[in-house]
Design an enzyme around this catalytic site. Structure first.
Site, PDB file in Angstrom:
ATOM      1  N   ILE A  12      32.532  35.322  29.864  1.00 24.33           N
ATOM      2  CA  ILE A  12      31.359  36.165  30.430  1.00 24.33           C
ATOM      3  C   ILE A  12      30.629  36.980  29.456  1.00 24.33           C
ATOM      4  O   ILE A  12      29.458  36.923  29.286  1.00 24.33           O
ATOM      5  CB  ILE A  12      32.347  37.090  31.451  1.00 24.33           C
ATOM      6  CG1 ILE A  12      32.923  36.358  32.476  1.00 24.33           C
ATOM      7  CG2 ILE A  12      31.117  38.216  31.951  1.00 24.33           C
ATOM      8  CD1 ILE A  12      33.860  37.245  33.256  1.00 24.33           C
ATOM      9  N   GLY A  40      36.347  25.975  20.054  1.00 23.66           N
ATOM     10  CA  GLY A  40      34.933  25.506  20.169  1.00 23.66           C
ATOM     11  C   GLY A  40      34.042  25.833  21.014  1.00 23.66           C
ATOM     12  O   GLY A  40      32.790  25.775  21.011  1.00 23.66           O
ATOM     13  N   GLN A  86      34.186  43.497  27.180  1.00 25.66           N
ATOM     14  CA  GLN A  86      34.837  42.365  27.945  1.00 25.66           C
ATOM     15  C   GLN A  86      36.092  41.823  27.223  1.00 25.66           C
ATOM     16  O   GLN A  86      36.668  40.934  27.963  1.00 25.66           O
ATOM     17  CB  GLN A  86      33.657  41.064  27.691  1.00 25.66           C
ATOM     18  CG  GLN A  86      32.433  41.511  28.257  1.00 25.66           C
ATOM     19  CD  GLN A  86      32.288  41.976  29.871  1.00 25.66           C
ATOM     20  OE1 GLN A  86      32.801  41.134  30.609  1.00 25.66           O
ATOM     21  NE2 GLN A  86      31.885  43.145  30.101  1.00 25.66           N
ATOM     22  N   ALA A  87      36.240  42.092  25.970  1.00 23.68           N
ATOM     23  CA  ALA A  87      37.323  41.694  25.184  1.00 23.68           C
ATOM     24  C   ALA A  87      38.680  42.014  26.136  1.00 23.68           C
ATOM     25  O   ALA A  87      38.861  43.285  26.462  1.00 23.68           O
ATOM     26  CB  ALA A  87      37.618  42.216  23.988  1.00 23.68           C
ATOM     27  N   TYR A 154      48.980  41.539  34.375  1.00 25.19           N
ATOM     28  CA  TYR A 154      47.468  41.413  34.039  1.00 25.19           C
ATOM     29  C   TYR A 154      46.806  42.638  34.859  1.00 25.19           C
ATOM     30  O   TYR A 154      45.801  43.061  34.532  1.00 25.19           O
ATOM     31  CB  TYR A 154      46.574  40.102  34.167  1.00 25.19           C
ATOM     32  CG  TYR A 154      45.169  40.004  34.214  1.00 25.19           C
ATOM     33  CD1 TYR A 154      44.702  40.226  33.096  1.00 25.19           C
ATOM     34  CD2 TYR A 154      44.696  39.636  35.554  1.00 25.19           C
ATOM     35  CE1 TYR A 154      43.433  40.242  33.055  1.00 25.19           C
ATOM     36  CE2 TYR A 154      43.236  39.622  35.314  1.00 25.19           C
ATOM     37  CZ  TYR A 154      42.462  39.987  34.159  1.00 25.19           C
ATOM     38  OH  TYR A 154      40.979  39.920  34.255  1.00 25.19           O
ATOM     39  N   LYS A 158      44.499  46.061  33.855  1.00 23.85           N
ATOM     40  CA  LYS A 158      43.206  46.402  34.504  1.00 23.85           C
ATOM     41  C   LYS A 158      43.037  47.697  35.193  1.00 23.85           C
ATOM     42  O   LYS A 158      42.233  48.332  35.057  1.00 23.85           O
ATOM     43  CB  LYS A 158      42.608  45.147  35.168  1.00 23.85           C
ATOM     44  CG  LYS A 158      42.327  44.008  34.366  1.00 23.85           C
ATOM     45  CD  LYS A 158      41.340  43.902  33.521  1.00 23.85           C
ATOM     46  CE  LYS A 158      41.060  43.290  32.528  1.00 23.85           C
ATOM     47  NZ  LYS A 158      39.843  43.351  31.670  1.00 23.85           N
TER      48      LYS A 158
HETATM   49  P1  NAD Z   1      37.694  34.854  27.982  1.00 22.23           P
HETATM   50  O1  NAD Z   1      38.937  34.900  27.378  1.00 22.23           O
HETATM   51  O2  NAD Z   1      36.690  33.693  27.857  1.00 22.23           O
HETATM   52  O3  NAD Z   1      36.753  36.118  27.121  1.00 22.23           O
HETATM   53  C1  NAD Z   1      37.296  37.070  26.548  1.00 22.23           C
HETATM   54  C2  NAD Z   1      36.980  37.308  25.082  1.00 22.23           C
HETATM   55  O4  NAD Z   1      37.768  38.278  24.289  1.00 22.23           O
HETATM   56  C3  NAD Z   1      37.447  36.131  24.182  1.00 22.23           C
HETATM   57  O5  NAD Z   1      36.226  35.336  23.492  1.00 22.23           O
HETATM   58  C4  NAD Z   1      38.587  36.607  23.211  1.00 22.23           C
HETATM   59  O6  NAD Z   1      38.585  35.843  21.900  1.00 22.23           O
HETATM   60  C5  NAD Z   1      38.257  38.109  23.189  1.00 22.23           C
HETATM   61  N1  NAD Z   1      39.411  38.749  22.759  1.00 22.23           N
HETATM   62  C6  NAD Z   1      40.670  38.734  23.070  1.00 22.23           C
HETATM   63  N2  NAD Z   1      41.353  39.873  22.594  1.00 22.23           N
HETATM   64  C7  NAD Z   1      40.692  40.164  21.819  1.00 22.23           C
HETATM   65  C8  NAD Z   1      40.802  41.251  20.615  1.00 22.23           C
HETATM   66  N3  NAD Z   1      41.950  41.858  20.801  1.00 22.23           N
HETATM   67  N4  NAD Z   1      39.921  41.722  20.059  1.00 22.23           N
HETATM   68  C9  NAD Z   1      38.577  41.182  20.259  1.00 22.23           C
HETATM   69  N5  NAD Z   1      38.452  40.354  20.980  1.00 22.23           N
HETATM   70  C10 NAD Z   1      39.308  39.739  21.908  1.00 22.23           C
HETATM   71  O7  NAD Z   1      37.522  35.726  29.343  1.00 22.23           O
HETATM   72  P2  NAD Z   1      36.391  35.856  30.218  1.00 22.23           P
HETATM   73  O8  NAD Z   1      36.890  35.046  31.682  1.00 22.23           O
HETATM   74  O9  NAD Z   1      35.034  35.913  29.830  1.00 22.23           O
HETATM   75  O10 NAD Z   1      36.493  37.342  30.634  1.00 22.23           O
HETATM   76  C11 NAD Z   1      35.933  38.384  30.381  1.00 22.23           C
HETATM   77  C12 NAD Z   1      36.411  39.742  30.757  1.00 22.23           C
HETATM   78  O11 NAD Z   1      36.103  39.740  32.151  1.00 22.23           O
HETATM   79  C13 NAD Z   1      37.984  40.074  30.456  1.00 22.23           C
HETATM   80  O12 NAD Z   1      37.900  41.411  30.408  1.00 22.23           O
HETATM   81  C14 NAD Z   1      38.470  39.692  31.809  1.00 22.23           C
HETATM   82  O13 NAD Z   1      39.664  40.412  32.084  1.00 22.23           O
HETATM   83  C15 NAD Z   1      37.626  40.029  32.851  1.00 22.23           C
HETATM   84  N6  NAD Z   1      37.572  39.070  34.049  1.00 22.23           N
HETATM   85  C16 NAD Z   1      37.322  37.906  34.121  1.00 22.23           C
HETATM   86  C17 NAD Z   1      37.460  37.152  35.342  1.00 22.23           C
HETATM   87  C18 NAD Z   1      36.896  35.552  35.372  1.00 22.23           C
HETATM   88  O14 NAD Z   1      37.133  35.152  36.535  1.00 22.23           O
HETATM   89  N7  NAD Z   1      36.480  35.226  34.153  1.00 22.23           N
HETATM   90  C19 NAD Z   1      37.736  37.856  36.438  1.00 22.23           C
HETATM   91  C20 NAD Z   1      37.900  39.010  36.593  1.00 22.23           C
HETATM   92  C21 NAD Z   1      37.706  39.783  35.088  1.00 22.23           C
END
Ligand code: NAD
Length: 328
Positions: A12, A40, A86-87, A154, A158
């Site tokens: 995201i 990757g 988003q992290a 999780y 949140k």
């Molecule tokens: P993702 O894992 O693709 O992206 C998260 C990114 O955060 C990754 O690139 C990871 O390397 C980075 N990250 C993790 N820990 C870190 C740290 N300690 N320091 C720096 N970077 C760090 O996940 P996503 O699906 O893109 O999710 C993005 C956000 O949206 C998250 O907060 C997730 O909880 C939330 N979310 C996602 C969904 C979904 O369906 N994808 C649904 C609800 C909420």
């Protein structure tokens, strides 16, 4: 505007950074390549950012670092007008296996970011929350004032993050807004999610596998809609201090989803079933009325349209994406 996107190499965050660059903003991405799935995919995302930044003549900086590291975070927050956080360690099952690590990243990392942001004059921190905060449905679709009773570590992280954001707004006057995303999908999506999994298996003539009886329902959100909501909030202060659902309101059962994908790609395959995974929510369904009334949010696609688009994207990008999906 200068936007800091934490987790901007991820699914995201990667789309958000790309959109902000396209809109002409300068962007800093902070990401530590957390090894949750194939790196990757994230490297590919960073390449896309560099190309978009070069085409648009905007500044782009990638900082490899951890949101839990106060010095790094202070340094990147310092230049930012808006922080888009988003992290996180996403994924319910990971949080069951590693609750301590998920809490460290999702809660301590967020506090670290809020601390740094309160010291500077950022206009707003926009935080990625999740439908996982709701847990047990008392009534559906979920409205934002529905009780929060997460059923996974999780989800607890949140909810905690949301409370932290609210407290920073109330105590320190730091504008924050939390967006509760409902299962997001689209190009470059995380490999360990149902849609990418079903598509990948069907294209390889392997039966799609459902965990549980398939009767669980999900509200799937196309990533462009998540981008639109965040884009609006870069400059809109009308919901500071609040939470908003960002979903599609078009929920379907996992059985129906598997059938949509299977019927399009490999109608001869029989769907297979394995035992349900613990801590998964039974049903999610978003009311997006509040987001619509406050920031004009409108989901752009039905699940059938969105899945069709994802399949097209997958087929066009199969050569680089599929090996990474299958190795994750
Ligand atoms: P993702 O894992 O693709 O992206 C998260 C990114 O955060 C990754 O690139 C990871 O390397 C980075 N990250 C993790 N820990 C870190 C740290 N300690 N320091 C720096 N970077 C760090 O996940 P996503 O699906 O893109 O999710 C993005 C956000 O949206 C998250 O907060 C997730 O909880 C939330 N979310 C996602 C969904 C979904 O369906 N994808 C649904 C609800 C909420």
């Amino acid at each position: 505007m200068h936007v800091l996107v934490t987790g901007g190499a991820g699914f995201i965050g990667g789309h958000l950074a790309e959109a902000f660059l396209e809109d002409g903003h300068d962007v800093t991405v902070l990401d530590n390549f957390e090894p949750f799935y194939a790196e990757g995919i994230k490297r590919h995302t960073l390449e896309v950012h560099r190309e978009v930044a070069a085409d648009g003549d905007v500044e782009y900086r990638f900082v490899e670092g951890d949101v839990r590291d106060p010095e790094t975070v202070r340094e990147v927050v310092d230049d930012a007008d808006v922080v888009v956080h988003q992290a996180a360690q996403a994924g319910v099952r990971e949080s069951v296996d590693n609750p301590q690590r998920v809490t460290d990243i999702n809660v301590d990392g967020t506090v670290n970011l809020l601390e740094a942001s309160k010291e500077t004059d950022v206009d707003r921190v926009i935080l990625a929350s999740s439908s996982s905060v709701y847990g047990k449905p008392r009534s559906l679709p979920y409205e934002e004032d529905h009780p929060t009773e997460p059923v996974s570590p999780y989800g607890v992280t949140k909810v905690t993050q949301e409370h932290m954001a609210r407290v920073y707004t109330e105590l320190h006057g730091l504008p924050t807004v939390c967006l509760r995303y409902f299962t997001v999908y689209g190009p470059r999506m995380r490999p360990n999610m149902a849609i990418s999994n079903f598509v990948s298996r069907c294209l390889n003539e392997e039966p799609p596998v459902i965990y549980g009886d398939g009767e669980q329902t999900r509200d799937f959100t196309y990533v462009d809609d998540v981008v639109d909501a965040n884009r609006t909030l870069l400059t809109d202060d009308s919901v500071d201090g609040e939470v908003l659902n960002i979903g599609s309101s078009d929920n379907i059962s996992i059985q129906e989803l598997a059938e949509v994908v299977r019927d399009q790609l490999a109608p001869e395959l029989e769907i297979e079933y394995e035992s349900a995974r613990e801590a998964d929510a039974e049903h999610t369904h978003a009311s997006v009325e509040k987001a619509n009334e406050t920031i004009g949010y409108e989901p752009s696609r039905t699940i059938t349209e969105g899945v069709g688009e994802f399949i097209e994207w997958y087929e066009a990008n199969r050569e680089w994406y599929e090996p990474l999906v299958r190795s994750s």
